[in-house]
Design a protein around this motif. Structure first.
Motif, short mmCIF file in Angstrom:
data_model
loop_
_atom_site.label_atom_id
_atom_site.label_comp_id
_atom_site.label_asym_id
_atom_site.label_seq_id
_atom_site.Cartn_x
_atom_site.Cartn_y
_atom_site.Cartn_z
N VAL A 110 31.71 4.41 -8.07
CA VAL A 110 31.95 5.67 -7.36
C VAL A 110 32.32 6.76 -8.37
CG1 VAL A 110 33.32 6.81 -5.57
CG2 VAL A 110 32.79 4.38 -5.36
N SER A 111 31.87 7.97 -8.11
CA SER A 111 32.25 9.11 -8.94
C SER A 111 33.76 9.30 -8.93
CB SER A 111 31.58 10.38 -8.41
OG SER A 111 32.12 11.53 -9.02
N GLU A 112 34.30 9.66 -10.08
CA GLU A 112 35.74 9.85 -10.23
C GLU A 112 36.31 10.78 -9.17
OE1 GLU A 112 38.84 11.26 -13.74
OE2 GLU A 112 36.78 12.04 -13.77
N ARG A 113 35.58 11.82 -8.79
CA ARG A 113 36.11 12.80 -7.84
C ARG A 113 36.45 12.17 -6.49
NH1 ARG A 113 34.11 18.94 -6.54
NH2 ARG A 113 35.09 19.17 -4.49
N PHE A 114 35.79 11.05 -6.16
CA PHE A 114 35.96 10.44 -4.85
C PHE A 114 36.74 9.13 -4.92
CE2 PHE A 114 32.67 13.53 -4.51
CZ PHE A 114 32.91 14.12 -3.28
N VAL A 115 37.52 9.00 -5.97
CA VAL A 115 38.41 7.86 -6.15
C VAL A 115 39.85 8.38 -6.12
CG1 VAL A 115 39.10 5.98 -7.70
CG2 VAL A 115 36.69 6.64 -7.52
N VAL A 116 40.74 7.65 -5.47
CA VAL A 116 42.16 8.03 -5.41
C VAL A 116 43.00 6.93 -6.05
CG1 VAL A 116 42.02 9.58 -3.43
CG2 VAL A 116 42.28 7.12 -3.05
N ALA A 117 44.16 7.32 -6.55
CA ALA A 117 45.06 6.38 -7.21
C ALA A 117 46.01 5.75 -6.20
CB ALA A 117 45.86 7.10 -8.29
N MET A 118 46.23 4.45 -6.32
CA MET A 118 47.23 3.78 -5.50
C MET A 118 48.61 4.05 -6.09
SD MET A 118 46.07 2.16 -2.88
CE MET A 118 44.61 3.11 -2.47
N PRO A 119 49.50 4.70 -5.33
CA PRO A 119 50.83 5.00 -5.87
C PRO A 119 51.67 3.75 -6.06
CG PRO A 119 50.69 5.62 -3.55
CD PRO A 119 49.31 5.21 -3.97
N ASP A 120 52.61 3.83 -6.97
CA ASP A 120 53.52 2.71 -7.21
C ASP A 120 54.25 2.34 -5.93
OD1 ASP A 120 52.80 2.72 -9.87
OD2 ASP A 120 54.56 3.87 -10.53
N GLY A 121 54.35 1.04 -5.70
CA GLY A 121 55.15 0.56 -4.58
C GLY A 121 54.41 0.42 -3.27
N ARG A 140 27.12 6.13 -13.79
CA ARG A 140 26.84 7.43 -14.39
C ARG A 140 28.04 7.86 -15.22
NH1 ARG A 140 24.99 8.57 -8.45
NH2 ARG A 140 22.88 7.71 -8.56
N PRO A 141 27.91 8.93 -16.02
CA PRO A 141 29.00 9.32 -16.91
C PRO A 141 30.33 9.59 -16.22
CG PRO A 141 26.98 10.40 -17.59
CD PRO A 141 26.68 9.72 -16.29
N ASP A 142 30.30 10.04 -14.96
CA ASP A 142 31.56 10.36 -14.27
C ASP A 142 31.99 9.25 -13.31
OD1 ASP A 142 29.57 10.74 -12.35
OD2 ASP A 142 30.66 12.37 -11.36
N ASP A 143 31.40 8.06 -13.46
CA ASP A 143 31.66 6.98 -12.51
C ASP A 143 32.84 6.11 -12.91
OD1 ASP A 143 29.85 7.40 -10.48
OD2 ASP A 143 28.27 6.19 -11.40
N ARG A 148 40.48 -2.62 -8.25
CA ARG A 148 40.97 -2.45 -9.62
C ARG A 148 39.83 -1.95 -10.51
NH1 ARG A 148 42.83 -7.04 -10.04
NH2 ARG A 148 45.07 -6.64 -9.81
N VAL A 149 40.11 -0.96 -11.33
CA VAL A 149 39.10 -0.37 -12.20
C VAL A 149 38.72 -1.38 -13.29
CG1 VAL A 149 38.60 1.48 -13.84
CG2 VAL A 149 39.92 1.97 -11.76
N THR A 150 37.41 -1.58 -13.45
CA THR A 150 36.92 -2.49 -14.48
C THR A 150 36.23 -1.75 -15.63
OG1 THR A 150 34.83 -2.79 -13.28
CG2 THR A 150 36.61 -4.37 -12.84
N ALA A 151 35.79 -0.51 -15.38
CA ALA A 151 35.15 0.29 -16.43
C ALA A 151 35.11 1.75 -15.98
CB ALA A 151 33.73 -0.20 -16.72
N VAL A 152 35.08 2.66 -16.94
CA VAL A 152 34.97 4.09 -16.61
C VAL A 152 33.90 4.71 -17.50
CG1 VAL A 152 37.37 4.31 -15.86
CG2 VAL A 152 36.79 4.74 -18.25
N GLY A 153 33.22 5.73 -16.96
CA GLY A 153 32.22 6.44 -17.73
C GLY A 153 32.84 7.37 -18.75
#
Length: 354
Positions: free
Chosen positions: A138-149, A28-31, A69-74
């Motif tokens: 998954v919708s962007e709102r429910f994805v978190v970023a892996m911090p450096d290190g 979806r557009p926010d995925d 790892r992100v492969t595509a974004v809406g």
């Protein structure tokens, strides 16, 4: 277009997980589309696969401790880009409009959050499928970023075991000058010890097994109490500010309440069944003690715990497995033979497909 996806799924409560192919839904557009690199193995996965709670719809792909790892974004996604390392935990949606969601506490969504697996999708009604797979949307709102290190393998269980213990520690204000008991020394307990220590508290592990004393201290516990030893329990009566209770099965709580000071708080994070035997009211009333509970954490707090762990060098102790070993891992998990979380290396799908 739907994406062909490899997975290991349970098709019946009395059957082992098997290699399965299915199609992930259209993005979806926010995925955010994510190639899964690692997925932790939680006791909840086992309960779902065996239909222990009575509401599993088969087939079911477990897994809610996902690193990838992100492969595509809406087109509506602004916070992530192709190539980013990200995580997905126990939720993939909520109503996004109630008081809890507006407070960043999606786990308490007044209309019920959508689980990473085993929930009907709020948009198309299909059942969500989890991270024992090579791909997820998954919708962007429910994805978190892996911090450096951060170590990606050991970061996977932080998305469940880590946030489940961090959220109540933060909510109840555990910090410097506090004494906290951590009841149980498993996947949740060992993370509770590490996180409470990093927050500045003095940590005591309560365990029924004398064999876990050295193990608890090696994970950072300041003290260890063998709860089956009446003398040791008597020696710590009325001394703790908090108890973090990670035990997932019914157990007697009164002895631990007796270890709390007045105004002490006993926090349940593992037990989902009725409290049995019942709590004695006197143990609450006469010391103004509180029994509370806590469920995972909202999305802002999930990002916070990952950043906190990266900053403080906190990792979950993990044992890496191939996806083909998941049924053996379930058996070992049932018998407590894991220190403290299995994590699946999704590159092993190449072997499964061979």
């Amino acid at each position: 277009m739907p994406t062909p996806t490899q997975a290991f799924a349970a098709h019946a409560a009395d059957k082992p997980l098997e290699h399965w192919h299915f199609e992930r839904r259209d993005p979806r557009p926010d995925d955010v589309s994510i190639e899964i690199l690692y997925c932790g193995v939680c006791h909840s996965d086992l309960h779902f696969a065996k239909n222990d709670w009575g509401f599993t719809e088969f087939p079911i792909v477990p897994g809610h401790e996902i690193v990838g790892r992100v492969t595509a974004v809406g087109p509506d996604v602004s916070g992530f880009a192709v190539g980013d390392l990200v995580g997905v935990g126990c939720m993939v949606d909520s109503c996004r409009d109630c008081d809890a969601c507006n407070d960043g506490l999606e786990q308490y969504c007044l209309n019920g959050f959508t689980m990473t697996y085993g929930s009907p999708d709020r948009h198309d009604g299909t059942m969500t499928q989890g991270g024992y797979s090579n791909f997820v949307v998954v919708s962007e709102r429910f994805v978190v970023a892996m911090p450096d290190g951060i170590d990606l393998k050991s970061a996977a269980p932080i998305l469940c075991a880590g946030i489940t213990t961090y959220s109540p520690l933060k909510h109840y204000g555990v910090g410097r000058g506090h004494r906290i008991g951590v009841i149980g020394m498993g996947g949740l307990g060992h993370m509770g010890v590490k996180l409470a220590q990093a927050l500045g508290a003095e940590v005591t592990v309560f365990t029924r097994s004398p064999s876990k004393v050295d193990e608890a201290k090696s994970n950072g516990a300041d003290h260890v109490v063998v709860s089956t030893d009446d003398d040791q329990m008597a020696a710590v009566a009325h001394t703790f500010d908090f108890m973090l209770d990670t035990v997932p099965v019914q157990h007697e709580i009164d002895p631990y309440l007796n270890c709390l000071k007045y105004d002490g708080t006993h926090i349940l994070v593992g037990l989902m069944d009725p409290i049995e035997p019942p709590i004695t009211g006197m143990n609450l009333v006469f010391k103004r003690r509180v029994v509370g509970g806590s469920l995972i954490g909202g999305m802002p707090e999930t990002q916070e715990v990952l950043d906190f762990c990266a900053e403080h060098g906190i990792t979950c102790d993990v044992e890496m497995i191939d996806i083909q070993s998941i049924n053996e891992a379930f058996e070992r998990m049932k018998s407590g033979d894991v220190r403290y979380r299995f994590v699946i290396d999704m590159q092993s799908f190449d072997k499964a497909a061979a």
